[in-house]
Design a protein around this motif. Sequence first.
Motif, mmCIF file in Angstrom:
data_model
loop_
_atom_site.group_PDB
_atom_site.id
_atom_site.type_symbol
_atom_site.label_atom_id
_atom_site.label_comp_id
_atom_site.label_asym_id
_atom_site.label_seq_id
_atom_site.Cartn_x
_atom_site.Cartn_y
_atom_site.Cartn_z
ATOM 1 N N CYS A 1 -6.947 -0.726 -1.559
ATOM 2 C CA CYS A 1 -6.459 -1.391 -0.349
ATOM 3 C C CYS A 1 -7.654 -1.839 0.487
ATOM 4 O O CYS A 1 -8.549 -1.052 0.788
ATOM 5 C CB CYS A 1 -5.569 -0.452 0.457
ATOM 6 S SG CYS A 1 -4.998 -1.169 2.017
ATOM 7 N N CYS B 1 0.843 -1.192 0.000
ATOM 8 C CA CYS B 1 0.000 0.000 0.000
ATOM 9 C C CYS B 1 0.883 1.249 0.000
ATOM 10 O O CYS B 1 1.898 1.308 0.683
ATOM 11 C CB CYS B 1 -0.913 -0.006 1.224
ATOM 12 S SG CYS B 1 -2.095 1.355 1.208
ATOM 13 N N CYS C 1 -1.302 3.550 6.504
ATOM 14 C CA CYS C 1 -2.111 2.323 6.428
ATOM 15 C C CYS C 1 -1.589 1.304 7.430
ATOM 16 O O CYS C 1 -0.377 1.134 7.595
ATOM 17 C CB CYS C 1 -2.037 1.746 5.022
ATOM 18 S SG CYS C 1 -2.940 0.206 4.847
ATOM 19 N N CYS D 1 -7.149 0.412 4.117
ATOM 20 C CA CYS D 1 -7.290 1.873 4.239
ATOM 21 C C CYS D 1 -8.123 2.483 3.109
ATOM 22 O O CYS D 1 -8.373 3.685 3.125
ATOM 23 C CB CYS D 1 -5.912 2.529 4.297
ATOM 24 S SG CYS D 1 -5.078 2.578 2.716
ATOM 25 N N SER E 1 -1.406 -1.742 7.147
ATOM 26 C CA SER E 1 -0.602 -2.797 6.515
ATOM 27 C C SER E 1 0.866 -2.413 6.383
ATOM 28 O O SER E 1 1.717 -3.268 6.158
ATOM 29 C CB SER E 1 -1.168 -3.161 5.139
ATOM 30 O OG SER E 1 -0.938 -2.115 4.220
HETATM 31 ZN ZN LIG Z 1 -3.733 0.600 2.690
#
Ligand SMILES: [Zn+2]
Lengths: 153, 306
Positions: free
Chosen positions: A138, A110, A115, A141, A117
Motif C-alpha cells: 500500500c 487495502c 489505513c 500505510c 485509504s
Molecule cells: Zn493501506
Amino acid sequence: MSTTKKELAVAALRNGTVIDRIPSTALFQAVRLLGLEHSKCHVTIGNNLHSGKIGTKGIIKIADTEFPEEVLNRIALIAPNAVVNTIRDFEVVDKRPVRLPDTLTRIVKCDNPKCISNNEPMATKFEVVAHDPVVIRCHYCNHTVAGTDAQIL
Amino acid sequence: MSSNSLVSISDISRDEILDLLDRARYFEENPNSKILDGRVVATLFFEPSTRTRLSFETAVNRLGGRIIGFSDANSTSTSKGETLKDTIKMVANYVDLIVMRHYLEGAARYATEVTDIPVINAGDGANQHPSQTMLDLYSIYKTQGTLNNLTITMVGDLKYGRTVHSLLMAMQYFNPTFNFIASKELQMPEEYKEFCRTHGIKFTESTDFSEDVINSSDIIYMTRVQRERFTDIMEYERVKNLYTLHNSMLENSKPTLKILHPLPRVNEIDRDVDDNPKAYYFEQARNGLFARQAIITRALGIDPRK
Ligand SMILES: [Zn+2]
C-alpha cells in the motif's frame, strides 16, 4: 501451437480475446477483474482444465471484444503467467503474456482497517514489490499483501 | 506535492540525512534565532501526543515562527465528518508548513498529495515517525562521533516497534552491525531481516540478552514490551523481566556505550541505570528539539548556516 489451437477450438472464436493459463483458483477473480459480469458479449469460461505447467488452469474467451492493455494487465496481479491471445478471423494474431504495472491505482482495497485509504473518499494505490509470486505494498500505510490475497475493488 | 515534505525516513537519501544531522548540530549551538520570522506553521494533531507536539512547537518558537493548530481531533471539524483532504486544503491557505499527527496510517502521505505546502509527518498510527528517527540518528552521531561501522543492539519489542524499524532502514547507508534481542513472539519481522540481507547489513538474532552482546555494543536501543502485544499472557509473564536492563549488566561494556530509549519507559530500564553516564535517554529526548528544527528549516527551504 497445435495444442493451443485444439483447445481454442472448443468454442471457435471468430473475433475476440482468449485469456489462457489462469490458475484455477484465480479464475473467477479474473472474471471480476475484467468486468465480465456486465458483458453482453458471448463469454465462455472453462475451469480445472488440465495443464502441464500449472496443474489445472482456467481459460476465458470473450467474443468480439479486445481489452485495453491496462485492463488485461490487472490479471497479472492474480495470474502472473496468464497469456492473452487476440483472435481475428479465427486466427491468433497476437499472443503475449500479461505484464503487471509498477503501480496499481483503484484496483485493490487495502486490508488494513486503519489505513487512510479505507477512511477517506480517495483512490487506493499499491506498488508492486515482487513479481513472482506477486507482492504489493500500500502506497499509504505500507502494508504488504500477496497478489492472490488482494481484495480487488 | 512539495518535495520538501518528510513523510518517511526512507524518502530521503544518505546525503539528505547527513545534511539534517549537520543542521541539528548547528541548532544545538544556536538554538534561538529569528530565521522563521514571519512564517506560520500549523501543528495538526488529530491524535493527541503532548510530547511530540511540545517538541515541534518549541522548535518553531525558538526560531521566531508562529503556530496555529489543534491538539486533538475533537476540537476540529473532523469530528463533524470533514474529510482530511478538506481540512488540509483549508489550513494550507493560511500557513507555510503543516506538521501533522494522525491515528490513521498513510494520512501524512495522502496530505502531501492534496497540497503544495510541505508536510511533516509527526506520526501516523503504527506507520512512520521520521522526526523520532532523526533524533535517534542525531543522538547516535553525537555520542559516537560518527554513524559508520557501529554495533547497535535493539532490545524488547522488535515486532511492532516502529522506531527500531525506521532506525534500521535509516542506518543502511552506514555499515552497521545489528543485534536483535527479543522473545520469540516479538522478534524482528522477516521483511526487515530480508532488508538487511539484500543490503549487506550484518545482524545476529537471539532471545538471550547476554553480557557478550552488551559488551560488544556501541549503542543499546531499548524498547517497551507491552503486555497487550502478547497473545499468550503466560508468555508475557515469563519474558517481561528478561529484557530489562540493570546497571550491573553494564560493568564490562564499552566506555563509549550509550543506552537509548524512545520513551516513555515502563520497567525495561531499571532506575539504577539512570545515573550511569552511559544512560542517554533523557538527553536523547532533548536532541529531538534540534532534529525538529533541522527538519522544519529543510521543509521551508531555509538554510540557517548561510
Ligand atoms: Zn493501506
